[in-house]
Scaffold this motif. Structure first.
Motif, PDB file in Angstrom:
ATOM      1  N   MET A 101       0.858  -1.172   0.000  1.00 16.29           N
ATOM      2  CA  MET A 101       0.000   0.000   0.000  1.00 16.29           C
ATOM      3  C   MET A 101       0.901   1.230   0.000  1.00 16.29           C
ATOM      4  N   ARG A 102       0.543   2.186  -0.864  1.00 15.86           N
ATOM      5  CA  ARG A 102       1.280   3.446  -0.915  1.00 15.86           C
ATOM      6  C   ARG A 102       0.311   4.596  -0.704  1.00 15.86           C
ATOM      7  N   LEU A 103       0.753   5.584   0.055  1.00 13.26           N
ATOM      8  CA  LEU A 103      -0.040   6.772   0.316  1.00 13.26           C
ATOM      9  C   LEU A 103       0.720   7.954  -0.267  1.00 13.26           C
ATOM     10  N   PHE A 104       0.114   8.618  -1.243  1.00 12.92           N
ATOM     11  CA  PHE A 104       0.728   9.779  -1.885  1.00 12.92           C
ATOM     12  C   PHE A 104       0.136  11.033  -1.268  1.00 12.92           C
ATOM     13  N   GLY A 105       0.983  11.921  -0.777  1.00 12.49           N
ATOM     14  CA  GLY A 105       0.502  13.137  -0.154  1.00 12.49           C
ATOM     15  C   GLY A 105       1.642  14.072   0.173  1.00 12.49           C
ATOM     16  N   LEU A 106       1.391  14.956   1.108  1.00 11.76           N
ATOM     17  CA  LEU A 106       2.404  15.906   1.586  1.00 11.76           C
ATOM     18  C   LEU A 106       2.648  15.656   3.059  1.00 11.76           C
ATOM     19  N   LYS A 107       3.922  15.701   3.463  1.00 19.52           N
ATOM     20  CA  LYS A 107       4.216  15.433   4.868  1.00 19.52           C
ATOM     21  C   LYS A 107       3.673  16.526   5.780  1.00 19.52           C
ATOM     22  N   THR A 108       3.356  17.691   5.242  1.00 21.75           N
ATOM     23  CA  THR A 108       2.802  18.784   6.045  1.00 21.75           C
ATOM     24  C   THR A 108       1.278  18.795   6.071  1.00 21.75           C
ATOM     25  N   CYS A 109       0.649  17.866   5.369  1.00 22.67           N
ATOM     26  CA  CYS A 109      -0.812  17.816   5.265  1.00 22.67           C
ATOM     27  C   CYS A 109      -1.399  17.059   6.458  1.00 22.67           C
ATOM     28  N   ASP A 110      -2.276  17.714   7.215  1.00 17.73           N
ATOM     29  CA  ASP A 110      -2.889  17.084   8.387  1.00 17.73           C
ATOM     30  C   ASP A 110      -3.681  15.840   8.021  1.00 17.73           C
ATOM     31  N   THR A 111      -4.423  15.896   6.928  1.00 18.82           N
ATOM     32  CA  THR A 111      -5.228  14.756   6.514  1.00 18.82           C
ATOM     33  C   THR A 111      -4.329  13.573   6.156  1.00 18.82           C
ATOM     34  N   CYS A 112      -3.228  13.828   5.493  1.00 18.05           N
ATOM     35  CA  CYS A 112      -2.285  12.760   5.144  1.00 18.05           C
ATOM     36  C   CYS A 112      -1.686  12.147   6.405  1.00 18.05           C
ATOM     37  N   ARG A 113      -1.374  12.986   7.385  1.00 15.29           N
ATOM     38  CA  ARG A 113      -0.828  12.477   8.649  1.00 15.29           C
ATOM     39  C   ARG A 113      -1.835  11.578   9.367  1.00 15.29           C
ATOM     40  N   LYS A 114      -3.106  11.982   9.368  1.00 16.85           N
ATOM     41  CA  LYS A 114      -4.154  11.159   9.990  1.00 16.85           C
ATOM     42  C   LYS A 114      -4.256   9.813   9.283  1.00 16.85           C
ATOM     43  N   ALA A 115      -4.251   9.849   7.951  1.00 10.78           N
ATOM     44  CA  ALA A 115      -4.349   8.613   7.176  1.00 10.78           C
ATOM     45  C   ALA A 115      -3.148   7.712   7.442  1.00 10.78           C
ATOM     46  N   LEU A 116      -1.966   8.293   7.474  1.00 12.01           N
ATOM     47  CA  LEU A 116      -0.757   7.517   7.690  1.00 12.01           C
ATOM     48  C   LEU A 116      -0.739   6.898   9.091  1.00 12.01           C
ATOM     49  N   LYS A 117      -1.251   7.625  10.061  1.00 13.61           N
ATOM     50  CA  LYS A 117      -1.323   7.104  11.428  1.00 13.61           C
ATOM     51  C   LYS A 117      -2.258   5.895  11.488  1.00 13.61           C
ATOM     52  N   SER A 118      -3.343   5.928  10.719  1.00  8.97           N
ATOM     53  CA  SER A 118      -4.296   4.822  10.686  1.00  8.97           C
ATOM     54  C   SER A 118      -3.824   3.667   9.806  1.00  8.97           C
ATOM     55  N   LEU A 119      -2.859   3.940   8.936  1.00  5.58           N
ATOM     56  CA  LEU A 119      -2.327   2.928   8.019  1.00  5.58           C
ATOM     57  C   LEU A 119      -0.813   2.802   8.220  1.00  5.58           C
ATOM     58  N   PRO A 120      -0.385   2.290   9.373  1.00  5.48           N
ATOM     59  CA  PRO A 120       1.044   2.288   9.697  1.00  5.48           C
ATOM     60  C   PRO A 120       1.911   1.474   8.735  1.00  5.48           C
ATOM     61  N   ASP A 121       1.319   0.538   8.004  1.00  2.00           N
ATOM     62  CA  ASP A 121       2.102  -0.278   7.068  1.00  2.00           C
ATOM     63  C   ASP A 121       2.229   0.359   5.683  1.00  2.00           C
ATOM     64  N   ALA A 122       1.583   1.496   5.494  1.00  7.19           N
ATOM     65  CA  ALA A 122       1.614   2.156   4.183  1.00  7.19           C
ATOM     66  C   ALA A 122       2.969   2.826   3.955  1.00  7.19           C
ATOM     67  N   GLU A 123       3.410   2.760   2.720  1.00  5.51           N
ATOM     68  CA  GLU A 123       4.627   3.473   2.308  1.00  5.51           C
ATOM     69  C   GLU A 123       4.204   4.894   1.953  1.00  5.51           C
ATOM     70  N   PHE A 124       4.818   5.904   2.590  1.00  5.08           N
ATOM     71  CA  PHE A 124       4.461   7.296   2.318  1.00  5.08           C
ATOM     72  C   PHE A 124       5.317   7.836   1.186  1.00  5.08           C
ATOM     73  N   VAL A 125       4.674   8.480   0.212  1.00  7.98           N
ATOM     74  CA  VAL A 125       5.378   9.103  -0.907  1.00  7.98           C
ATOM     75  C   VAL A 125       5.003  10.575  -0.915  1.00  7.98           C
ATOM     76  N   ASP A 126       5.992  11.435  -0.691  1.00 11.61           N
ATOM     77  CA  ASP A 126       5.761  12.877  -0.683  1.00 11.61           C
ATOM     78  C   ASP A 126       5.712  13.370  -2.127  1.00 11.61           C
ATOM     79  N   VAL A 127       4.562  13.876  -2.552  1.00 11.69           N
ATOM     80  CA  VAL A 127       4.403  14.284  -3.953  1.00 11.69           C
ATOM     81  C   VAL A 127       5.246  15.502  -4.300  1.00 11.69           C
ATOM     82  N   ARG A 128       5.545  16.327  -3.306  1.00  9.97           N
ATOM     83  CA  ARG A 128       6.376  17.502  -3.582  1.00  9.97           C
ATOM     84  C   ARG A 128       7.812  17.072  -3.858  1.00  9.97           C
ATOM     85  N   ALA A 129       8.322  16.142  -3.084  1.00 10.12           N
ATOM     86  CA  ALA A 129       9.715  15.716  -3.224  1.00 10.12           C
ATOM     87  C   ALA A 129       9.891  14.628  -4.280  1.00 10.12           C
TER      88      ALA A 129
END
Length: 105
Positions: free
Chosen positions: A1-29
């Motif tokens: 599972m991959r989550l595409f978002g911004l590390k500064t986005c509150d909604t992305c942080r909430k989603a990532l906290k609920s999906l601890p196994d997800a790989e985070f991909v920062d779309v800006r970087a």
């Protein structure tokens, strides 16, 4: 599972906290891989563009009229977040429907 978002986005942080196994991909970087972006555009089209963002408000009317693919290629922060890829399926946003589909309460 991959989550595409911004590390500064509150909604992305909430989603990532609920999906601890997800790989985070920062779309800006890192951007969104072209195959994922093509599938997301085919599925969500204009809904993929966050028209409530600061970036959107800074665009001229002419720029806003451009195709979603062009806008997102030039301004990756315009993408509505998070975009989640799980088991070949794409989900946009972190609403009750997305959480239910991913088995998160």
């Amino acid at each position: 599972m991959r989550l595409f978002g911004l590390k500064t986005c509150d909604t992305c942080r909430k989603a990532l906290k609920s999906l601890p196994d997800a790989e985070f991909v920062d779309v800006r970087a890192d951007g969104v891989p072209s195959d994922v972006m093509d599938r997301a555009l085919a599925r969500f089209d204009a809904a993929l563009v966050n028209t409530r963002s600061t970036t959107w408000r800074g665009l001229s009317e002419a720029e806003r009229g451009r195709p979603s693919a062009e806008l997102l290629a030039e301004h990756p922060t315009l993408m509505k977040r998070p975009l989640i890829e799980a088991d070949g399926e794409l989900y946009l946003g972190w609403d009750a429907k997305t959480r239910a589909a991913l088995g998160v309460s």
